[in-house]
Write an enzyme that holds these catalytic residues in place. Structure first.
Site, short mmCIF file in Angstrom:
data_model
loop_
_atom_site.label_atom_id
_atom_site.label_comp_id
_atom_site.label_asym_id
_atom_site.label_seq_id
_atom_site.Cartn_x
_atom_site.Cartn_y
_atom_site.Cartn_z
N LYS A 1 29.58 27.86 84.10
CA LYS A 1 29.45 29.29 84.34
C LYS A 1 29.00 29.53 85.77
CE LYS A 1 26.32 32.46 84.10
NZ LYS A 1 26.81 33.44 85.10
N GLU B 1 17.02 22.71 88.16
CA GLU B 1 16.74 22.76 89.60
C GLU B 1 16.30 24.18 89.89
OE1 GLU B 1 16.76 20.20 91.45
OE2 GLU B 1 18.18 18.78 90.60
N CYS C 1 17.09 26.78 98.00
CA CYS C 1 15.88 26.35 97.29
C CYS C 1 15.08 25.36 98.12
CB CYS C 1 16.24 25.79 95.92
SG CYS C 1 17.60 24.62 95.97
N GLU D 1 8.40 32.53 96.34
CA GLU D 1 9.69 32.20 96.95
C GLU D 1 10.38 33.52 97.30
OE1 GLU D 1 12.89 30.55 94.44
OE2 GLU D 1 13.26 29.15 96.07
P1 NAP Z 1 19.07 33.46 87.89
O1 NAP Z 1 19.04 34.72 87.13
O2 NAP Z 1 18.17 32.35 87.49
O3 NAP Z 1 20.61 32.96 87.88
C1 NAP Z 1 21.07 31.64 87.94
C2 NAP Z 1 22.22 31.45 86.95
O4 NAP Z 1 21.71 31.56 85.61
C3 NAP Z 1 23.31 32.50 87.07
O5 NAP Z 1 24.55 31.90 86.78
C4 NAP Z 1 22.91 33.48 86.00
O6 NAP Z 1 23.94 34.30 85.55
C5 NAP Z 1 22.44 32.56 84.92
N1 NAP Z 1 21.59 33.19 83.91
C6 NAP Z 1 20.84 34.32 84.03
N2 NAP Z 1 20.20 34.58 82.87
C7 NAP Z 1 20.53 33.60 82.01
C8 NAP Z 1 20.17 33.29 80.66
N3 NAP Z 1 19.32 34.06 79.97
N4 NAP Z 1 20.69 32.20 80.08
C9 NAP Z 1 21.52 31.40 80.77
N5 NAP Z 1 21.91 31.63 82.03
C10 NAP Z 1 21.41 32.70 82.67
O7 NAP Z 1 18.82 33.73 89.41
P2 NAP Z 1 19.14 35.10 90.19
O8 NAP Z 1 18.68 36.27 89.36
O9 NAP Z 1 20.53 35.06 90.60
O10 NAP Z 1 18.17 34.97 91.44
C11 NAP Z 1 16.81 35.35 91.32
C12 NAP Z 1 15.90 34.46 92.12
O11 NAP Z 1 16.03 33.11 91.68
C13 NAP Z 1 16.21 34.39 93.60
O12 NAP Z 1 15.70 35.45 94.29
C14 NAP Z 1 15.59 33.06 93.96
O13 NAP Z 1 14.21 33.19 94.18
C15 NAP Z 1 15.82 32.22 92.74
N6 NAP Z 1 17.02 31.36 92.87
C16 NAP Z 1 16.86 30.04 93.07
C17 NAP Z 1 17.96 29.24 93.22
C18 NAP Z 1 17.84 27.78 93.45
O14 NAP Z 1 18.71 27.19 94.07
N7 NAP Z 1 16.82 27.12 92.93
C19 NAP Z 1 19.23 29.76 93.17
C20 NAP Z 1 19.39 31.14 92.94
C21 NAP Z 1 18.27 31.90 92.78
P3 NAP Z 1 24.15 35.75 86.26
O15 NAP Z 1 24.92 35.47 87.47
O16 NAP Z 1 24.90 36.55 85.27
O17 NAP Z 1 22.79 36.29 86.52
#
Ligand code: NAP
Ligand code: MG
Length: 453
Positions: A154, A229, A263, A356
């Site tokens: 996904k 991660e 990250c 972060e």
């Molecule tokens: P996120 O919500 O954790 O999204 C990461 C992935 O998980 C996306 O594909 C997302 O889908 C999916 N997801 C969301 N809710 C889920 C659930 N309940 N069950 C399974 N999968 C789910 O991250 P974000 O909201 O895009 O970003 C928020 C913050 O996370 C950023 O500001 C940053 O601080 C942090 N972040 C960290 C990394 C890293 O590399 N460690 C990467 C991205 C973000 P959707 O696209 O539909 O939301």
């Protein structure tokens, strides 16, 4: 099914739509992956390797198209996007090379012979964030496929285009239907179904800590394997005995690459007190020198943030408690732009020090001596990466061993090489990707004893 509208982050202009899967379509795809597993696992290792190499060749042949897609969909600079597409190719080649070397042990035991096998897990669910759509997808799917698993992937809702293209290239390479499927859609629907559907054997998740912890909890009732991660708040520790010119010249690229949406971003710079003034003098022109603008130009070093909402989140950190030391520039007008920003802080509990931000914002703090540097570097629940700048070899090793993080670099800011293991300590994650054990992480060890008498 839902329609997902995609925008170009550097212009804010709509670039198209994709259809997000619903629960039923997700389950059907998982059923196909499950049905495809036994025959994929049974493909002779040399043949599976050949298929992955053919996939790698097609990625290479379409590298420019993939890179351009990422510039348009994610706002990545073209030079980064080319590296990212190349990283997918390299991961496929590297993983293909491991298939014929997925050895077990023969262990001396009394009364017979003992053998271990590395068995594939079954269906692996990979959940990818928007910050590095191609590499993070490939770090999961390439070794997972190589080890004989089938994959459902996904992509993040806002950045699905390169993953969809990679899924098509896999089919073109001759990888059978159902072995590698890309399923665009919402995290709460498609991603959450990977967790609850019992036919998925392992989840690889990269993204935020709150979603990561909910996924780990969701995997627990099935004892489902999980690799996480998550985020970071990594320290770039600059000692006075280092090459300060180089440390200052490179520090912006250690945090502002991908507009800080990384990250591994070194988003805290810790500078030894007696070098602080000089370091800041050198840092200011380095920050002003970061070329921010149209990501499609070869000369651009930093592009926009991913969405308007993310820009609002990053901007919210520049409230009254943050002291702005200096700021670079960025385009105004449409698109989700934010300038490289350097803050200073003496309050260890300030949000800019502890959270972060995931944007082009770095906070600089002072320390006195090695012990304080380590205490400050480790004063965080995160533990992903970090840098140490010193010309004292003993100190470099001592501090690298003392920082509680999974990926450290000395006199460098690089964390990611596909040859070496990558992952977080503490709340930055669990498990490792890449490196010598990349394929092994997608297998279970089976032990077989054969009596000889
Ligand atoms: P996120 O919500 O954790 O999204 C990461 C992935 O998980 C996306 O594909 C997302 O889908 C999916 N997801 C969301 N809710 C889920 C659930 N309940 N069950 C399974 N999968 C789910 O991250 P974000 O909201 O895009 O970003 C928020 C913050 O996370 C950023 O500001 C940053 O601080 C942090 N972040 C960290 C990394 C890293 O590399 N460690 C990467 C991205 C973000 P959707 O696209 O539909 O939301
Ligand atoms: Mg989210």
């Amino acid at each position: 099914m839902t329609e997902i509208q995609l925008l170009n982050p550097s212009t804010g202009v709509a670039i198209g739509t994709v259809v997000g899967l619903d629960l039923q379509a997700t389950d059907q795809a998982i059923d196909r992956a499950s049905a495809a597993f036994p025959s994929w696992a049974a493909v002779a290792p040399g043949d599976r390797a050949r298929l992955l190499r053919r996939f790698a060749d097609l990625v290479d042949a379409n590298l420019e198209e993939l890179a351009q897609l990422e510039v348009t969909n994610s706002g990545h600079t073209i030079s980064n996007a080319r590296w990212e597409a190349g990283n997918v190719r390299d991961l496929l080649e590297f993983s293909a090379g491991g298939i014929e070397r997925l050895y077990g042990h023969q262990i001396p035991v009394p009364g017979g012979i003992d053998l271990t096998f590395r068995e594939p897990l079954g269906v692996v669910g990979i959940i990818v964030p928007w910050n590095f759509p191609m590499p993070i997808a490939a770090w999961g799917f390439a070794p997972a496929l190589a080890a004989g698993n089938t994959v459902v992937l996904k992509p993040a809702e806002v950045t699905p285009l390169t993953a969809i293209r990679l899924g098509a290239l896999a089919l073109e390479a001759g990888i059978p239907e159902g072995v590698f499927q890309v399923l665009p859609g919402q995290g709460s629907i498609v991603g959450a179904r990977f967790v609850s559907n019992e036919k998925v054997a392992k989840i690889c998740f990269t993204g935020s800590t709150p979603v990561g912890t909910s996924i780990m909890a969701g995997c627990a009732p099935q004892v489902k394997r999980v690799t996480l991660e998550l985020g970071g708040k990594s320290a770039n520790i600059v000692f006075a005995d280092s090459d300060l010119e180089r440390a200052a010249a490179t520090a912006p690229y250690g945090v502002f690459d991908n507009a800080g949406q990384d990250c591994c971003a070194r988003s805290r710079i810790l500078v030894e007190e007696r070098a602080y003034e000089r370091f800041m003098e050198l840092l200011e022109p380095a920050v002003n020198g970061v070329v921010v603008g149209d990501p499609s130009l070869d000369s651009t070093e930093m592009g926009p943030l991913i969405t308007e909402a993310h820009k609002a989140k990053v901007s919210s950190y520049l409230d009254s408690e943050a002291e702005v030391a200096f700021q670079g520039s960025c385009p105004d007008g449409p698109g989700f732009w934010f300038p490289p920003t350097v803050l200073t802080s003496t309050d260890p509990r300030s949000k800019v020090v502890t959270e972060e931000i995931f944007g082009p914002v770095v906070v600089v703090q002072r320390f006195n001596g090695e012990a304080e540097a380590l205490r400050m570097a480790n004063d965080t629940p995160f533990g992903l990466s970090g840098s140490i700048w010193t010309n004292d070899l003993g100190r470099a090793v001592r501090v690298a061993r003392g920082v509680e993080a999974g990926n450290l670099s000395v006199n460098s800011h690089s964390s990611v090489r596909y040859w070496t293991p990558f992952g977080g300590m503490k709340q930055s994650g669990i498990g490792r990707e890449l490196g010598p054990d990349a394929l092994a992480n997608f297998t279970e060890v089976k032990n077989v004893f054969i009596a000889t008498s």
